[in-house]
Design a protein around this motif. Structure first.
Motif, PDB file in Angstrom:
ATOM      1  N   PRO A 161       0.994  -1.222   0.197  1.00 53.31           N
ATOM      2  CA  PRO A 161      -0.050  -0.064  -0.088  1.00 53.31           C
ATOM      3  C   PRO A 161       0.826   1.395   0.065  1.00 53.31           C
ATOM      4  O   PRO A 161       2.115   1.338   0.478  1.00 53.31           O
ATOM      5  CB  PRO A 161      -0.764  -0.213   1.291  1.00 53.31           C
ATOM      6  N   LEU A 162       0.456   2.381  -0.720  1.00 53.84           N
ATOM      7  CA  LEU A 162       0.960   3.496  -0.905  1.00 53.84           C
ATOM      8  C   LEU A 162       0.141   4.496  -0.441  1.00 53.84           C
ATOM      9  O   LEU A 162      -0.590   5.345  -1.225  1.00 53.84           O
ATOM     10  CB  LEU A 162       1.507   3.925  -2.386  1.00 53.84           C
ATOM     11  N   PRO A 163      -0.187   4.850   0.866  1.00 52.39           N
ATOM     12  CA  PRO A 163      -1.161   5.551   1.338  1.00 52.39           C
ATOM     13  C   PRO A 163      -0.807   7.164   1.102  1.00 52.39           C
ATOM     14  O   PRO A 163       0.303   7.483   0.846  1.00 52.39           O
ATOM     15  CB  PRO A 163      -1.274   5.591   3.138  1.00 52.39           C
ATOM     16  N   ALA A 164      -1.726   8.113   1.222  1.00 51.83           N
ATOM     17  CA  ALA A 164      -1.519   9.475   0.750  1.00 51.83           C
ATOM     18  C   ALA A 164      -0.466  10.270   1.538  1.00 51.83           C
ATOM     19  O   ALA A 164       0.384  11.013   0.960  1.00 51.83           O
ATOM     20  CB  ALA A 164      -2.853  10.349   0.869  1.00 51.83           C
ATOM     21  N   ASP A 165      -0.247   9.982   2.908  1.00 49.87           N
ATOM     22  CA  ASP A 165       0.681  10.411   3.772  1.00 49.87           C
ATOM     23  C   ASP A 165       2.155  10.166   3.251  1.00 49.87           C
ATOM     24  O   ASP A 165       3.038  10.870   3.270  1.00 49.87           O
ATOM     25  CB  ASP A 165       0.444  10.166   5.182  1.00 49.87           C
ATOM     26  N   ARG A 166       2.193   8.665   2.867  1.00 47.61           N
ATOM     27  CA  ARG A 166       3.632   8.407   2.456  1.00 47.61           C
ATOM     28  C   ARG A 166       3.973   9.150   1.186  1.00 47.61           C
ATOM     29  O   ARG A 166       5.131   9.499   1.033  1.00 47.61           O
ATOM     30  CB  ARG A 166       3.742   6.786   2.273  1.00 47.61           C
ATOM     31  N   LEU A 167       2.954   9.188   0.214  1.00 49.58           N
ATOM     32  CA  LEU A 167       3.283   9.626  -0.961  1.00 49.58           C
ATOM     33  C   LEU A 167       3.503  11.025  -0.821  1.00 49.58           C
ATOM     34  O   LEU A 167       4.509  11.582  -1.554  1.00 49.58           O
ATOM     35  CB  LEU A 167       2.277   9.571  -2.015  1.00 49.58           C
ATOM     36  N   GLU A 168       3.031  11.799  -0.157  1.00 48.69           N
ATOM     37  CA  GLU A 168       3.405  13.151   0.775  1.00 48.69           C
ATOM     38  C   GLU A 168       4.670  13.226   1.041  1.00 48.69           C
ATOM     39  O   GLU A 168       5.538  14.319   0.498  1.00 48.69           O
ATOM     40  CB  GLU A 168       2.442  13.715   1.400  1.00 48.69           C
ATOM     41  N   ARG A 169       5.273  12.342   1.816  1.00 47.87           N
ATOM     42  CA  ARG A 169       6.417  12.608   2.610  1.00 47.87           C
ATOM     43  C   ARG A 169       7.671  12.420   1.419  1.00 47.87           C
ATOM     44  O   ARG A 169       8.657  12.660   1.470  1.00 47.87           O
ATOM     45  CB  ARG A 169       6.774  11.419   3.553  1.00 47.87           C
ATOM     46  N   LEU A 170       7.389  11.387   0.462  1.00 46.52           N
ATOM     47  CA  LEU A 170       8.203  10.854  -0.674  1.00 46.52           C
ATOM     48  C   LEU A 170       8.319  12.218  -1.521  1.00 46.52           C
ATOM     49  O   LEU A 170       9.552  12.487  -2.020  1.00 46.52           O
ATOM     50  CB  LEU A 170       7.651   9.931  -1.437  1.00 46.52           C
ATOM     51  N   LYS A 171       7.212  12.872  -2.008  1.00 48.63           N
ATOM     52  CA  LYS A 171       7.369  14.175  -2.557  1.00 48.63           C
ATOM     53  C   LYS A 171       7.965  15.142  -2.181  1.00 48.63           C
ATOM     54  O   LYS A 171       8.944  15.796  -2.831  1.00 48.63           O
ATOM     55  CB  LYS A 171       5.837  14.464  -2.930  1.00 48.63           C
ATOM     56  N   THR A 172       7.774  15.239  -0.925  1.00 49.27           N
ATOM     57  CA  THR A 172       8.394  16.418  -0.346  1.00 49.27           C
ATOM     58  C   THR A 172      10.035  16.322   0.052  1.00 49.27           C
ATOM     59  O   THR A 172      10.740  17.052  -0.237  1.00 49.27           O
ATOM     60  CB  THR A 172       8.130  16.568   1.283  1.00 49.27           C
ATOM     61  N   LEU A 173      10.239  14.901   0.215  1.00 49.63           N
ATOM     62  CA  LEU A 173      11.726  14.689   0.045  1.00 49.63           C
ATOM     63  C   LEU A 173      12.573  14.596  -1.337  1.00 49.63           C
ATOM     64  O   LEU A 173      13.532  15.521  -1.454  1.00 49.63           O
ATOM     65  CB  LEU A 173      11.810  12.949   0.647  1.00 49.63           C
ATOM     66  N   VAL A 174      11.784  14.145  -2.402  1.00 52.15           N
ATOM     67  CA  VAL A 174      12.359  14.286  -3.621  1.00 52.15           C
ATOM     68  C   VAL A 174      12.710  15.729  -4.007  1.00 52.15           C
ATOM     69  O   VAL A 174      13.496  16.122  -4.717  1.00 52.15           O
ATOM     70  CB  VAL A 174      12.048  13.467  -4.623  1.00 52.15           C
ATOM     71  N   ASN A 175      11.529  16.538  -3.841  1.00 47.48           N
ATOM     72  CA  ASN A 175      11.467  18.085  -4.106  1.00 47.48           C
ATOM     73  C   ASN A 175      12.771  18.763  -3.387  1.00 47.48           C
ATOM     74  O   ASN A 175      13.360  19.705  -4.163  1.00 47.48           O
ATOM     75  CB  ASN A 175      10.086  18.478  -4.209  1.00 47.48           C
ATOM     76  N   ARG A 176      12.697  18.491  -2.096  1.00 47.87           N
ATOM     77  CA  ARG A 176      13.754  19.110  -1.138  1.00 47.87           C
ATOM     78  C   ARG A 176      15.192  18.766  -1.822  1.00 47.87           C
ATOM     79  O   ARG A 176      16.222  19.652  -1.548  1.00 47.87           O
ATOM     80  CB  ARG A 176      13.693  18.534  -0.023  1.00 47.87           C
ATOM     81  N   THR A 177      15.483  17.689  -2.291  1.00 46.30           N
ATOM     82  CA  THR A 177      16.686  17.191  -2.864  1.00 46.30           C
ATOM     83  C   THR A 177      17.068  17.609  -4.066  1.00 46.30           C
ATOM     84  O   THR A 177      18.240  18.150  -4.350  1.00 46.30           O
ATOM     85  CB  THR A 177      16.619  15.731  -2.927  1.00 46.30           C
ATOM     86  N   LEU A 178      15.811  17.930  -5.251  1.00 54.52           N
ATOM     87  CA  LEU A 178      16.190  18.163  -6.518  1.00 54.52           C
ATOM     88  C   LEU A 178      15.662  19.400  -6.896  1.00 54.52           C
ATOM     89  O   LEU A 178      16.089  19.930  -8.183  1.00 54.52           O
ATOM     90  CB  LEU A 178      15.659  17.089  -7.334  1.00 54.52           C
ATOM     91  N   ALA A 179      14.781  19.947  -6.382  1.00 54.60           N
ATOM     92  CA  ALA A 179      14.158  21.268  -6.845  1.00 54.60           C
ATOM     93  C   ALA A 179      15.272  22.240  -7.308  1.00 54.60           C
ATOM     94  O   ALA A 179      16.216  22.695  -6.338  1.00 54.60           O
ATOM     95  CB  ALA A 179      13.012  21.757  -6.006  1.00 54.60           C
ATOM     96  N   GLY A 180      15.248  22.625  -8.545  1.00 53.94           N
ATOM     97  CA  GLY A 180      16.290  23.915  -8.805  1.00 53.94           C
ATOM     98  C   GLY A 180      17.495  23.515  -9.259  1.00 53.94           C
ATOM     99  O   GLY A 180      18.365  24.219  -9.637  1.00 53.94           O
TER     100      GLY A 180
END
Length: 338
Positions: A161-180
């Motif tokens: 299962p990929l609940p919404a809160d896990r997707l949100e954590r993953l999205k925050t992590l990858v954007n914090r690492t790569l955005a810009g």
């Protein structure tokens, strides 16, 4: 030069050796056939034309085609109707892949040659945002968006299962690492993504990093799209030998990209490589016409056509130039559409 032009244009139109009598009949030079023969003898001495067999007319050599193209005083332009057709057909594209696929199909139809277009590498692009969209309980869509408006996507399957809160954590992590971050610098940063995630998210973070890495790989690859290979079969008589070596060369994208890279542009921004000039690439019986277009990130890529040396250079150059200008204008005006 006028006699050479007449020979090139007549041979391209009719695929028959051109004699002095035909030139006198079809072109209003106001001189006798004897004068034309003298001019043709001079052209032959300079290896600009040649007799394909005894007692025949003359045909252009590679050198003759080169001089003809270099001396084109008038650059034919496409009609308003043709330009509007280009804009309407290419304007219906929904993304970069679609617009380039449409480009080669259209160019192949306009020129009756093999059409080629190079993908922009987008190596200077920067990551704007990475989105995760839930598809099912265990699957999500990874969407990578760069500052030049290009959008790439890929599906990941967690197997759990990929609940919404896990997707949100993953999205925050990858954007914090790569955005810009620039595309060229982003891949090394993905290696540690699993280690930065919460223990329960680590496996999914690693799957996400793998998917993003594969998507970013498309930005750095040099690749071509082509269409119209069947047009070579229609002009098979223009090749002294078999067309199979040409077909084999077309399958080797690295060779074609190297040829594109070595072509020199004229003052009009167009590049033409004729006959023996293409020998190092296994394409010595072909001519390649190319124009450059600029992506929304400012990088140059090539679009062009390939066919036998007996081709309508003026019309084909006009078609390539018009399409290249459309692509530059389209990417520059509204990159988010591409």
């Amino acid at each position: 030069m006028e006699v050479l032009r007449a020979i090139v244009e007549d041979f391209v139109a009719h695929r028959e050796p051109v004699g002095s009598k035909r030139i006198v009949e079809r072109h209003a030079f106001g001189v006798s056939a004897a004068t034309i023969r003298n001019d043709m003898a001079q052209l032959e001495d300079e290896e600009l034309i040649v007799a394909p067999h005894t007692s025949s007319g003359r045909i252009p050599t590679d050198k003759g085609y080169r001089l003809f193209v270099d001396q084109l005083a008038e650059r034919r332009v496409m009609s308003q109707v043709q330009r509007r057709a280009i804009e309407e057909f290419l304007g219906e594209a929904v993304d970069l892949d679609d617009v380039l696929a449409r480009t080669v199909r259209l160019l192949a139809q306009l020129t009756n040659q093999v059409a080629l277009v190079q993908y922009p590498t987008f190596s200077s692009a920067r990551l704007r945002h990475i989105e995760l969209v839930s598809l099912t309980d265990t699957r999500a869509l990874v969407v990578v968006i760069t500052d030049n408006g290009r959008v790439q996507q890929q599906t990941i399957d967690s197997g759990r299962p990929l609940p919404a809160d896990r997707l949100e954590r993953l999205k925050t992590l990858v954007n914090r690492t790569l955005a810009g971050v620039g595309v060229a610098d982003a891949v090394p940063l993905l290696d540690g993504l699993g280690g930065e995630a919460a223990p329960d998210d680590a496996a999914d973070a690693e799957a996400l990093a793998l998917a993003v890495g594969e998507l970013l790989g498309h930005y750095r690859q040099d690749r071509l799209v082509l269409a119209g290979s069947a047009n070579l079969a229609r002009t098979e008589d223009d090749f002294r030998g078999s067309i199979f070596p040409v077909l084999e060369a077309l399958e080797q994208q690295a060779v074609l990209l190297r040829l594109f890279g070595e072509m020199q542009a004229d003052p009009f921004g167009m590049s033409v490589s004729i006959g023996r000039e293409n020998d190092p690439f296994g394409l010595g019986e072909t001519s390649v016409l190319a124009g450059a277009y600029r992506s929304s990130s400012g990088e140059l890529a090539r679009v062009g056509v390939l066919g036998p040396t007996r081709m309508d250079y003026q019309s084909n150059l006009a078609a390539v130039r018009a399409v290249a200008r459309y692509l530059t204008r389209s990417f520059g005006d509204d990159p988010s559409e591409r």
